[in-house]
Scaffold this motif. Sequence first.
Motif, PDB file in Angstrom:
ATOM      1  N   ARG A 134       1.568   8.382  10.080  1.00  8.93           N
ATOM      2  CA  ARG A 134       2.826   8.543  10.817  1.00  8.93           C
ATOM      3  C   ARG A 134       2.648   8.526  12.331  1.00  8.93           C
ATOM      4  N   ALA A 191      -2.246   2.621  -0.682  1.00 10.09           N
ATOM      5  CA  ALA A 191      -2.381   3.272  -1.983  1.00 10.09           C
ATOM      6  C   ALA A 191      -3.679   2.829  -2.652  1.00 10.09           C
ATOM      7  N   LEU A 194       2.248   2.111  -4.153  1.00  2.00           N
ATOM      8  CA  LEU A 194       2.485   1.642  -2.784  1.00  2.00           C
ATOM      9  C   LEU A 194       3.971   1.670  -2.463  1.00  2.00           C
ATOM     10  N   THR A 222       1.448   2.648   5.059  1.00  2.00           N
ATOM     11  CA  THR A 222       1.120   3.171   3.731  1.00  2.00           C
ATOM     12  C   THR A 222       0.008   2.368   3.071  1.00  2.00           C
ATOM     13  N   PRO A 259       6.111   4.576   8.349  1.00  2.00           N
ATOM     14  CA  PRO A 259       4.705   4.978   8.207  1.00  2.00           C
ATOM     15  C   PRO A 259       3.877   3.866   7.565  1.00  2.00           C
ATOM     16  N   VAL A 319      -2.391   8.202  -2.062  1.00  2.00           N
ATOM     17  CA  VAL A 319      -1.446   7.485  -1.214  1.00  2.00           C
ATOM     18  C   VAL A 319      -1.526   8.100   0.172  1.00  2.00           C
ATOM     19  N   GLU A 320      -1.805   7.256   1.154  1.00  2.00           N
ATOM     20  CA  GLU A 320      -1.931   7.701   2.540  1.00  2.00           C
ATOM     21  C   GLU A 320      -0.792   7.108   3.349  1.00  2.00           C
ATOM     22  N   GLU A 321      -0.120   7.956   4.132  1.00  2.00           N
ATOM     23  CA  GLU A 321       0.930   7.501   5.035  1.00  2.00           C
ATOM     24  C   GLU A 321       0.561   7.927   6.450  1.00  2.00           C
TER      25      GLU A 321
END
Length: 187
Positions: free
Chosen positions: A14, A28, A70, A26, A24, A10-12
């Motif tokens: 910012r 997934a 997600l 997001t 952010p 999972v990438e957020e």
Amino acid sequence: MNVRKTVTVVEEVRVEGERAVSPPATVAVVAAVIRNPWAGQGFVEDLGPGIDANASDLGALLAPAVLEELGAPAEAYGKAAIVGLDGEIEHGSALIHTLAFGDHFRKAADATTLLPAVEKRGAAGIVFDIPLKHVTDATIRSHHQTVEVRIADAPHPEEIVIALAAAAQGRPQQRLAAFSTERDPSA
């Protein structure tokens, strides 16, 4: 379906372009590392039995998992099949380019567009980019993006990595005009 493991990323984002991204952005990814159902059989003319035995179960496993990770409705989505060195790219394609696989994700995401895909063969730890497009309108530029994935120990030579990716929004700080507003260069 022989699943060795699943991997979740999972990438957020910012900050993008030195500006805050709020909320952010997001993305997934959920991947299953499976034994290639055609491994060790030489050239297999009819891939149908392997598709029937695996594709729907993979879609049923991955689609709800990626949407749960997600944590928001999916606005963009994509898929991947990364085949170990002893397999054929067609083996990965056979599993992900079927309605039995893809419809699980389309239904769960209330999507209508085709799922963009990457398929390739590689050794364990290969980096691959999953392309994403909008779930209902593939012409929306803001949602054309990719997410990079790497699983350190997969795929083994007789494995396939099958992955689904979902984004809760388009690219952070996107500001390109819609396709329909672009001037025709032939005019």
